[in-house]
Design an enzyme around this catalytic site. Structure first.
Site, PDB file in Angstrom:
ATOM      1  N   ASP A 156      80.435 -54.587  29.852  1.00 55.19           N
ATOM      2  CA  ASP A 156      81.297 -54.345  31.109  1.00 55.19           C
ATOM      3  C   ASP A 156      81.414 -52.867  31.747  1.00 55.19           C
ATOM      4  O   ASP A 156      81.517 -51.823  31.198  1.00 55.19           O
ATOM      5  CB  ASP A 156      82.861 -54.659  30.605  1.00 55.19           C
ATOM      6  CG  ASP A 156      83.716 -54.601  31.772  1.00 55.19           C
ATOM      7  OD1 ASP A 156      83.231 -54.705  32.908  1.00 55.19           O
ATOM      8  OD2 ASP A 156      84.937 -54.565  31.471  1.00 55.19           O
ATOM      9  N   HIS A 214      90.026 -52.933  31.521  1.00 55.46           N
ATOM     10  CA  HIS A 214      88.477 -52.963  31.480  1.00 55.46           C
ATOM     11  C   HIS A 214      88.563 -51.426  30.517  1.00 55.46           C
ATOM     12  O   HIS A 214      89.208 -50.538  30.505  1.00 55.46           O
ATOM     13  CB  HIS A 214      87.903 -52.712  32.616  1.00 55.46           C
ATOM     14  CG  HIS A 214      87.980 -53.891  33.486  1.00 55.46           C
ATOM     15  ND1 HIS A 214      87.251 -54.850  33.441  1.00 55.46           N
ATOM     16  CD2 HIS A 214      88.777 -54.112  34.540  1.00 55.46           C
ATOM     17  CE1 HIS A 214      87.489 -55.749  34.394  1.00 55.46           C
ATOM     18  NE2 HIS A 214      88.362 -55.435  34.826  1.00 55.46           N
TER      19      HIS A 214
END
Length: 707
Positions: free
Chosen positions: A346, A520
């Protein structure tokens, strides 16, 4: 034979080299003298290590076949005390050990007297070496030992990794893994339209490649329930109806979407849990628990003939999560020890150093803000899918004696499904119906709403403009926007904040307080995952190009070679055979625009026309002519929409009619008529005249009626 026998009876001379070779404990020789009839297994005394060759021993000397000890398998070996009682002379045992060591001594390592003394490492088969070393370790070893040549890694069945979305953009995440005759699809999301996509509701990936290879697709595996990972699933299942796998909350949210499209009864939805492994043709997929801003998020470990590929999905490392367990770092470490071919990481927060704060920090802020609100009504806007955030709002409301009302269709759906599945803990009577809000005073209410990104049709936006039927903003409102604007949404959020403040409300937004943390990973969390998995290759995913480049820099800071970092793009085929990884081709890809019920019917030409209409407007030129003579019977008449107000530009519009009439007179209107050429001439001459007068280029639409 005589010489051999005499050598056996001759005592062995002790030398420093021999002592270093055999490494006998102190007093061992005296014990041998006291037990002349017993053989001692010296390998047991030295931990099983192979013996080194003593000086003077001839190479290649073989023991008599009758004197070789019987070999046992691991399950048949005797205890140490029994193994030490063999019926051989101790001196013969020393000779045999030395002979055995001499036969394995490598060349080129000289000791005393010019003899080879270094112990040769135990040789392993290529398969054993591959099992012992992780791919990252093999890669490092091969790069250190070779000078320009490839390592000894065995090439395997090629694996293709194709991103049909999620690279160079935020959202629309979908990744395809293809090996032999099998395809595994990971996620299927949407993206929200940019400002230049006028009238477009959603943007979904181009599924052409999957539709052409639908017989190969073995399943769709979903990492978590956010729109950018599940929003396009219904559109794909209409074309390729294959099994879908996801965790309980993820499947629950997917059910609601498929029900809206009338696909729920036709779809094959399968609930899985972390550590479950699903076989998909020649590949298998394992779900690994991670932390994110929605429960039940998972990374995927995809085992292929070429090696193990880990796709993180959206993740962060939260050591104090609101619900569930900490990210399963132990499993990532186990996979790293077994060997990981590639890590797809990610990249959304790759620009930010350090680590992402825990979700609990938002709860502490809510405690203070609820206290500061005093007697005012509290309105909190956040992502509908952020169940952890909603739980903390509900907990704070209960502690301060407030009731909770939920606004926004997506928010209502998520709260209902999360409560049903047990992901939200809500005391009975805490959540009230919006119709009963009038029965409570402002200091008894908390409203949870959608609209944290300034979406035009969201509940908070309609409240700010006074268009909401149930909530009207005033000075007694205390509004918290618990989210950070997604890149590109800053102006929309700013507009909503301005309108709310104009109504007299106090607005808490962005970083005024710790009212939002990301879901995130930042740079240090990516480094942690790289250190645990030790992949041979690293491929940044999920983010704009600048995010992918920053994530690649994180890998380089961990010592990864530039050749082992792959920055791909939508539609590019990344292929690996377990040794190399490179881009080898392209497949059909792009974006498909959804406008209402139309999927893909809005193309570049339609968007161009919409753009022209939005910028300079439309002028329609209508005229009627005699089909036989070509005489103009009526008109031309001009209709303006979005160009000029006709009553204030009568002179220009009159002259424009003259231009159209002259264009028609210049055409051959008798006999065969090429209507396309006639309309083109009208369009060109009228456009030139209007641009000369106004420096604008409205869309011109000629309409000719033949009578």
């Amino acid at each position: 034979m005589t010489e051999k026998k005499n050598n056996q009876n001759k005592p062995v001379s002790r030398t420093p080299a021999l002592d270093r070779l055999l490494r006998f404990p102190q007093g061992f020789t005296e014990k041998l003298k006291n037990h002349p009839e017993e053989e001692v297994d010296t390998s047991a005394m030295t931990g099983g290590e192979e013996q080194k060759k003593p000086q003077g021993q001839k190479r290649g000397t073989r023991k008599p076949a009758s004197k070789q000890p019987e070999q046992k398998t691991q399950g048949e070996q005797k205890p140490r005390q029994q193994r030490s009682r063999q019926k051989k002379a101790p001196t013969e045992q020393v000779q045999q050990s030395a002979q055995k060591s001499a036969s394995k001594t490598p060349r080129g390592e000289k000791g005393e007297g010019g003899k080879n003394l270094r112990q040769q490492p135990r040789k392993q088969s290529p398969k054993a070496q591959s099992e012992e070393l992780s791919p990252a370790a093999q890669s490092r070893r091969s790069s250190q030992s070779r000078k320009g040549g490839k390592s000894r890694l065995q090439r395997k069945t090629p694996l293709k990794i194709i991103s049909l979305g999620g690279l160079g953009e935020i959202g629309k995440n979908i990744t395809v893994y293809e090996c032999e005759n099998d395809i595994v699809v990971v996620d299927c999301g949407i993206a929200f339209p940019d400002d230049d996509l006028l009238g477009v509701d959603l943007v979904i990936p181009d599924f052409t490649y999957l539709v052409r290879n639908r017989e190969k697709v073995r399943g769709i595996f979903i990492t978590h329930g956010h729109e950018d990972h599940i929003g396009g699933l219904a559109y794909l299942l209409k074309e390729v109806n294959v099994p879908v796998y996801g965790t309980p909350l993820t499947i629950g949210l997917i059910e609601g979407k498929l029900k809206e499209h009338g696909l729920l009864n036709k779809s094959k939805l399968n609930v899985v849990h972390p550590r479950d492994v699903i076989q998909a043709g020649c590949m298998s997929v394992e779900f690994i628990h991670v932390n994110h801003s929605i429960p039940d998020a998972c990374a995927l470990a995809i085992r292929t003939p070429a090696g193990v590929v880990i796709q993180t999905g959206d993740f962060k490392i939260d050591y104090t999560p609101i619900e569930g367990d900490v990210i399963d770092l132990a499993r990532f470490g186990e996979l790293g020890n077994q060997g990981v071919l590639a890590l797809l990481g990610d990249s959304t927060n790759a620009e930010k150093p350090g680590s992402t704060p825990s979700e609990r920090t938002v709860g502490y802020s809510f405690e203070k803000l609820f206290h500061d609100a005093g007697q005012r009504r509290i309105i909190i806007a956040t992502f509908a899918s952020n169940v952890h955030r909603i739980q903390q709002v509900i907990d704070a409301a209960v502690r301060t004696g407030r009731k909770v009302a939920v606004f926004g269709r997506s928010m209502v759906n998520v709260v209902q499904k999360a409560t049903e599945l047990g992901y939200l803990t809500v005391e009975e009577g805490t959540i009230i119906d919006i119709e009963t809000m009038k029965n409570y005073t402002d200091d008894q209410l908390v409203i949870i709403s959608t609209g944290s990104q300034g979406e035009p049709m969201s509940a908070l936006t309609r409240m700010s403009t006074g268009d909401h039927r149930k909530v009207h903003i005033g000075p007694n409102d205390y509004i918290i926007i618990s989210a950070t604007p997604i890149p590109g949404n800053e102006k929309l959020v700013g507009k909503v904040v301005n309108e709310l403040m104009k109504s007299g409300a106090e607005v808490i937004y962005e970083r005024m307080y710790d009212v939002h943390v990301s879901g995130h990973a930042c740079q240090d969390e990516t480094r942690t995952l790289l250190a645990l998995t030790r992949p041979r290759f690293f491929m940044p995913v999920h983010g704009e190009y600048k995010h992918l480049v920053k994530n690649a820099q994180v890998a380089r800071s961990m010592g990864y070679d530039e050749k082992n970092i792959i920055i791909s793009d939508i539609g590019k085929v990344v292929e690996t055979d377990g040794v190399d990884m490179k881009i080898t081709g392209m497949v059909p890809s792009g974006r498909v625009l959804v406008d209402g019920l139309g999927v893909g019917d809005v193309g570049s030409i339609v968007l161009r026309d919409r753009k022209l209409l939005s910028e300079d407007g439309l002028v329609v030129a209508v005229v009627s002519i005699d089909g036989a003579t070509g005489e103009i019977l009526a008109g031309p008449d001009l209709v303006s929409r979005g160009f000029v107000y006709v009553r204030e530009a009568e002179d220009m519009m009159t002259d424009a009619k003259t231009v159209v009439r002259r264009a028609l007179e210049g055409c051959q209107l008798t006999g065969f008529k090429d209507w396309g050429s006639i309309k083109g001439k009208i369009r060109d001459e009228l456009s030139e005249y209007i641009y000369t007068r106004t420096k604008r280029k409205p869309m011109i639409l000629p309409v000719i009626q033949e009578i």
